[in-house]
Design a protein around this motif. Structure first.
Motif, PDB file in Angstrom:
ATOM      1  N   ASN A  31       0.825  -1.213   0.000  1.00  0.00           N
ATOM      2  CA  ASN A  31       0.000   0.000   0.000  1.00  0.00           C
ATOM      3  C   ASN A  31       0.861   1.267   0.000  1.00  0.00           C
ATOM      4  O   ASN A  31       0.517   2.250  -0.643  1.00  0.00           O
ATOM      5  CB  ASN A  31      -0.965   0.005   1.189  1.00  0.00           C
ATOM      6  N   THR A  32       1.979   1.233   0.718  1.00  0.00           N
ATOM      7  CA  THR A  32       2.901   2.377   0.728  1.00  0.00           C
ATOM      8  C   THR A  32       3.469   2.605  -0.663  1.00  0.00           C
ATOM      9  O   THR A  32       3.553   3.745  -1.129  1.00  0.00           O
ATOM     10  CB  THR A  32       4.041   2.149   1.740  1.00  0.00           C
ATOM     11  N   ILE A  33       3.831   1.521  -1.334  1.00  0.00           N
ATOM     12  CA  ILE A  33       4.328   1.651  -2.707  1.00  0.00           C
ATOM     13  C   ILE A  33       3.251   2.276  -3.587  1.00  0.00           C
ATOM     14  O   ILE A  33       3.518   3.222  -4.335  1.00  0.00           O
ATOM     15  CB  ILE A  33       4.780   0.285  -3.264  1.00  0.00           C
ATOM     16  N   GLU A  34       2.025   1.756  -3.476  1.00  0.00           N
ATOM     17  CA  GLU A  34       0.934   2.216  -4.343  1.00  0.00           C
ATOM     18  C   GLU A  34       0.494   3.642  -4.043  1.00  0.00           C
ATOM     19  O   GLU A  34       0.246   4.432  -4.964  1.00  0.00           O
ATOM     20  CB  GLU A  34      -0.263   1.280  -4.220  1.00  0.00           C
ATOM     21  N   ASN A  35       0.386   3.986  -2.757  1.00  0.00           N
ATOM     22  CA  ASN A  35      -0.198   5.271  -2.378  1.00  0.00           C
ATOM     23  C   ASN A  35       0.809   6.395  -2.175  1.00  0.00           C
ATOM     24  O   ASN A  35       0.416   7.565  -2.152  1.00  0.00           O
ATOM     25  CB  ASN A  35      -1.030   5.108  -1.100  1.00  0.00           C
ATOM     26  N   GLU A  36       2.090   6.053  -1.999  1.00  0.00           N
ATOM     27  CA  GLU A  36       3.093   7.088  -1.753  1.00  0.00           C
ATOM     28  C   GLU A  36       4.226   7.068  -2.781  1.00  0.00           C
ATOM     29  O   GLU A  36       4.450   8.064  -3.468  1.00  0.00           O
ATOM     30  CB  GLU A  36       3.672   6.941  -0.343  1.00  0.00           C
ATOM     31  N   LEU A  37       4.928   5.953  -2.866  1.00  0.00           N
ATOM     32  CA  LEU A  37       6.126   5.918  -3.696  1.00  0.00           C
ATOM     33  C   LEU A  37       5.840   6.090  -5.186  1.00  0.00           C
ATOM     34  O   LEU A  37       6.507   6.885  -5.860  1.00  0.00           O
ATOM     35  CB  LEU A  37       6.898   4.621  -3.458  1.00  0.00           C
ATOM     36  N   GLU A  38       4.870   5.346  -5.716  1.00  0.00           N
ATOM     37  CA  GLU A  38       4.565   5.470  -7.146  1.00  0.00           C
ATOM     38  C   GLU A  38       4.072   6.877  -7.512  1.00  0.00           C
ATOM     39  O   GLU A  38       4.619   7.492  -8.438  1.00  0.00           O
ATOM     40  CB  GLU A  38       3.557   4.403  -7.579  1.00  0.00           C
ATOM     41  N   ALA A  42       6.272   9.604  -9.803  1.00  0.00           N
ATOM     42  CA  ALA A  42       5.722  10.140 -11.051  1.00  0.00           C
ATOM     43  C   ALA A  42       5.643  11.665 -10.996  1.00  0.00           C
ATOM     44  O   ALA A  42       5.962  12.354 -11.980  1.00  0.00           O
ATOM     45  CB  ALA A  42       4.343   9.541 -11.314  1.00  0.00           C
ATOM     46  N   LYS A  43       5.263  12.206  -9.839  1.00  0.00           N
ATOM     47  CA  LYS A  43       5.170  13.655  -9.670  1.00  0.00           C
ATOM     48  C   LYS A  43       6.550  14.305  -9.787  1.00  0.00           C
ATOM     49  O   LYS A  43       6.712  15.330 -10.468  1.00  0.00           O
ATOM     50  CB  LYS A  43       4.566  13.963  -8.295  1.00  0.00           C
ATOM     51  N   ALA A  44       7.546  13.712  -9.149  1.00  0.00           N
ATOM     52  CA  ALA A  44       8.913  14.245  -9.213  1.00  0.00           C
ATOM     53  C   ALA A  44       9.445  14.200 -10.643  1.00  0.00           C
ATOM     54  O   ALA A  44      10.146  15.112 -11.085  1.00  0.00           O
ATOM     55  CB  ALA A  44       9.831  13.456  -8.278  1.00  0.00           C
ATOM     56  N   ALA A  45       9.099  13.152 -11.367  1.00  0.00           N
ATOM     57  CA  ALA A  45       9.546  13.035 -12.758  1.00  0.00           C
ATOM     58  C   ALA A  45       8.962  14.148 -13.616  1.00  0.00           C
ATOM     59  O   ALA A  45       9.654  14.723 -14.464  1.00  0.00           O
ATOM     60  CB  ALA A  45       9.156  11.674 -13.321  1.00  0.00           C
ATOM     61  N   LYS A  46       7.696  14.478 -13.389  1.00  0.00           N
ATOM     62  CA  LYS A  46       7.057  15.545 -14.166  1.00  0.00           C
ATOM     63  C   LYS A  46       7.678  16.902 -13.869  1.00  0.00           C
ATOM     64  O   LYS A  46       7.865  17.721 -14.766  1.00  0.00           O
ATOM     65  CB  LYS A  46       5.549  15.571 -13.890  1.00  0.00           C
ATOM     66  N   VAL A  47       8.001  17.154 -12.607  1.00  0.00           N
ATOM     67  CA  VAL A  47       8.642  18.419 -12.234  1.00  0.00           C
ATOM     68  C   VAL A  47       9.996  18.535 -12.924  1.00  0.00           C
ATOM     69  O   VAL A  47      10.328  19.580 -13.497  1.00  0.00           O
ATOM     70  CB  VAL A  47       8.802  18.526 -10.695  1.00  0.00           C
ATOM     71  N   ALA A  48      10.777  17.460 -12.888  1.00  0.00           N
ATOM     72  CA  ALA A  48      12.086  17.471 -13.535  1.00  0.00           C
ATOM     73  C   ALA A  48      11.948  17.636 -15.040  1.00  0.00           C
ATOM     74  O   ALA A  48      12.725  18.373 -15.666  1.00  0.00           O
ATOM     75  CB  ALA A  48      12.843  16.193 -13.204  1.00  0.00           C
ATOM     76  N   ASP A  49      10.959  16.979 -15.637  1.00  0.00           N
ATOM     77  CA  ASP A  49      10.735  17.111 -17.087  1.00  0.00           C
ATOM     78  C   ASP A  49      10.399  18.554 -17.461  1.00  0.00           C
ATOM     79  O   ASP A  49      10.898  19.080 -18.454  1.00  0.00           O
ATOM     80  CB  ASP A  49       9.619  16.182 -17.559  1.00  0.00           C
ATOM     81  N   ALA A  50       9.551  19.181 -16.677  1.00  0.00           N
ATOM     82  CA  ALA A  50       9.152  20.557 -16.968  1.00  0.00           C
ATOM     83  C   ALA A  50      10.351  21.494 -16.885  1.00  0.00           C
ATOM     84  O   ALA A  50      10.551  22.357 -17.760  1.00  0.00           O
ATOM     85  CB  ALA A  50       8.050  21.000 -16.005  1.00  0.00           C
ATOM     86  N   ALA A  51      11.162  21.332 -15.855  1.00  0.00           N
ATOM     87  CA  ALA A  51      12.344  22.185 -15.696  1.00  0.00           C
ATOM     88  C   ALA A  51      13.348  21.954 -16.817  1.00  0.00           C
ATOM     89  O   ALA A  51      13.936  22.908 -17.347  1.00  0.00           O
ATOM     90  CB  ALA A  51      12.987  21.918 -14.338  1.00  0.00           C
ATOM     91  N   THR A  52      13.536  20.706 -17.191  1.00  0.00           N
ATOM     92  CA  THR A  52      14.487  20.392 -18.261  1.00  0.00           C
ATOM     93  C   THR A  52      13.994  20.918 -19.598  1.00  0.00           C
ATOM     94  O   THR A  52      14.771  21.473 -20.383  1.00  0.00           O
ATOM     95  CB  THR A  52      14.735  18.871 -18.335  1.00  0.00           C
ATOM     96  N   THR A  53      12.699  20.770 -19.859  1.00  0.00           N
ATOM     97  CA  THR A  53      12.128  21.280 -21.110  1.00  0.00           C
ATOM     98  C   THR A  53      12.317  22.796 -21.201  1.00  0.00           C
ATOM     99  O   THR A  53      12.668  23.328 -22.261  1.00  0.00           O
ATOM    100  CB  THR A  53      10.634  20.913 -21.213  1.00  0.00           C
ATOM    101  N   ALA A  54      12.116  23.486 -20.092  1.00  0.00           N
ATOM    102  CA  ALA A  54      12.322  24.939 -20.069  1.00  0.00           C
ATOM    103  C   ALA A  54      13.786  25.277 -20.320  1.00  0.00           C
ATOM    104  O   ALA A  54      14.093  26.217 -21.069  1.00  0.00           O
ATOM    105  CB  ALA A  54      11.863  25.505 -18.727  1.00  0.00           C
ATOM    106  N   THR A  81      11.777   2.719 -15.595  1.00  0.00           N
ATOM    107  CA  THR A  81      12.345   1.503 -15.006  1.00  0.00           C
ATOM    108  C   THR A  81      12.031   1.434 -13.515  1.00  0.00           C
ATOM    109  O   THR A  81      11.649   0.375 -12.996  1.00  0.00           O
ATOM    110  CB  THR A  81      13.868   1.455 -15.234  1.00  0.00           C
ATOM    111  N   LEU A  82      12.191   2.547 -12.827  1.00  0.00           N
ATOM    112  CA  LEU A  82      11.901   2.585 -11.388  1.00  0.00           C
ATOM    113  C   LEU A  82      10.423   2.315 -11.113  1.00  0.00           C
ATOM    114  O   LEU A  82      10.084   1.527 -10.222  1.00  0.00           O
ATOM    115  CB  LEU A  82      12.314   3.932 -10.792  1.00  0.00           C
ATOM    116  N   LEU A  83       9.540   2.943 -11.878  1.00  0.00           N
ATOM    117  CA  LEU A  83       8.105   2.711 -11.680  1.00  0.00           C
ATOM    118  C   LEU A  83       7.727   1.259 -11.960  1.00  0.00           C
ATOM    119  O   LEU A  83       6.891   0.684 -11.245  1.00  0.00           O
ATOM    120  CB  LEU A  83       7.287   3.669 -12.548  1.00  0.00           C
TER     121      LEU A  83
END
Length: 123
Positions: A31-38, A42-54, A81-83
């Motif tokens: 449940n921790t994997i499903e509700n927190e880690l995943e 995914a949220k951290a990846a999107k933030v990094a993608d947005a910053a890199t794209t900019a 791979t991590l997900l």
């Protein structure tokens, strides 16, 4: 390695080895994997993608932009791979909890059907 062990067994405090499982803990970990880690990954990846794209846009026409694009591609691959690994671990935890639970029920059913013989039954 070419000898018997010194005795004492492999269990806690030198006792006999034991197999113990905690289905509730496995479920909680899944449940921790499903509700927190995943979701957080995914949220951290999107933030990094947005910053890199900019940043890629800011360095348009420079070799730095191409380098950042390569970094972004590598990052995205590593996140996927991590997900996938997290999903696999979550599934394994849930499957193991179910398997051990079913095995416990099977063992109880088998043992319930075994009655010790007694001399009193001969009479």
């Amino acid at each position: 390695m070419n000898q018997l062990d010194g005795g004492g067994g492999g269990g806690p405090s030198g006792g006999p080895p034991s197999l113990a499982t905690a289905p509730a803990k496995k479920k909680a970990a899944a449940n921790t994997i499903e509700n927190e880690l995943e979701p957080d990954t995914a949220k951290a990846a999107k933030v990094a993608d947005a910053a890199t794209t900019a940043a890629v846009g800011g360095f348009e026409g420079w070799a730095t932009a191409a380098g950042l694009k390569t970094v972004e591609t590598t990052w995205d691959s590593q996140v996927k791979t991590l997900l996938a690994r997290l999903a696999s671990e979550k599934t394994a935890l849930r499957s193991t909890a179910l398997t051990f639970g079913q095995q416990e029920l099977d063992n109880r059913a088998r043992l319930a059907g075994v009655r010790p013989t007694s001399r009193i039954e001969q009479y």
